[in-house]
Design a protein around this motif. Sequence first.
Motif, PDB file in Angstrom:
ATOM      1  N   GLU A  25       0.865  -1.182   0.000  1.00 27.88           N
ATOM      2  CA  GLU A  25       0.000   0.000   0.000  1.00 27.88           C
ATOM      3  C   GLU A  25       0.901   1.230   0.000  1.00 27.88           C
ATOM      4  O   GLU A  25       1.549   1.539   1.005  1.00 27.88           O
ATOM      5  N   LEU A  28       0.737   3.902   2.922  1.00 31.20           N
ATOM      6  CA  LEU A  28       1.207   3.363   4.194  1.00 31.20           C
ATOM      7  C   LEU A  28       2.720   3.173   4.164  1.00 31.20           C
ATOM      8  O   LEU A  28       3.419   3.522   5.117  1.00 31.20           O
ATOM      9  N   THR A  94       2.031  -6.874   9.325  1.00 36.09           N
ATOM     10  CA  THR A  94       0.889  -5.986   9.227  1.00 36.09           C
ATOM     11  C   THR A  94      -0.139  -6.666   8.335  1.00 36.09           C
ATOM     12  O   THR A  94       0.213  -7.452   7.454  1.00 36.09           O
ATOM     13  N   GLY A  96      -4.392  -6.146   6.645  1.00 35.83           N
ATOM     14  CA  GLY A  96      -5.657  -5.442   6.525  1.00 35.83           C
ATOM     15  C   GLY A  96      -6.833  -6.346   6.820  1.00 35.83           C
ATOM     16  O   GLY A  96      -7.978  -5.925   6.749  1.00 35.83           O
ATOM     17  N   LYS A 114      -4.243  -3.109  10.228  1.00 38.78           N
ATOM     18  CA  LYS A 114      -4.388  -1.803   9.597  1.00 38.78           C
ATOM     19  C   LYS A 114      -5.756  -1.252   9.938  1.00 38.78           C
ATOM     20  O   LYS A 114      -6.709  -2.004  10.008  1.00 38.78           O
ATOM     21  N   PRO A 115      -5.872   0.057  10.169  1.00 40.40           N
ATOM     22  CA  PRO A 115      -4.825   1.075  10.058  1.00 40.40           C
ATOM     23  C   PRO A 115      -3.814   0.957  11.197  1.00 40.40           C
ATOM     24  O   PRO A 115      -4.174   0.636  12.327  1.00 40.40           O
TER      25      PRO A 115
END
Length: 134
Positions: A25, A28, A94, A96, A114-115
Motif C-alpha cells: 500500500e 502506508l 501488518t 488489513g 491496519k490502520p
Amino acid sequence: MAVSPALSRPSVQLTGRRIFVVEDEYFLADDIDTTFRALGAEIAGPVGHIEDAFKILHDGSVLDAAVLDVNLRSDMIFPVARELKARNVPFVFTTGYDKISVGPEFQDVLVLEKPIDLAAMAQKLAGLIADRGI
C-alpha cells in the motif's frame, strides 16, 4: 506527514537502525518510511513485491528489523519471514484482514492490524531490537 510528539520520546530508539519495509500500500509504505526516517532509521525499501523483498534480503546488507505486510498482491510474505527468522532479524506483520492465520511457525510474531498506529509500531520494533541485543 508530521511526526507526533509521542514518536520523539527517548523510548523510541531507531537511530542508526536499518529497517526493512515490505508493504504494497503506497501511502502506508510512504508513511512508515517518513516516520521511521524522522526517528533516525535507515530504510531498506520500501518494496511492494515479494521478488523485490528477496533482492534486498540477498544484497548482503545488514537488517536490524522489518515490517512485513502479510499479503503482497496475492503473494504471502511467509518465505521472507522464514528467512528473517533464520537470520534472527526481528519483525512484525501488518495486515488489513480482521483475522489472520500465520500458523504455529509465527505464533510469537506481533501482528498489527491496519490502520497502523505508527508510534506503537516504532516502539514495538525498537523493543524487539533491544531484546535481541543488536
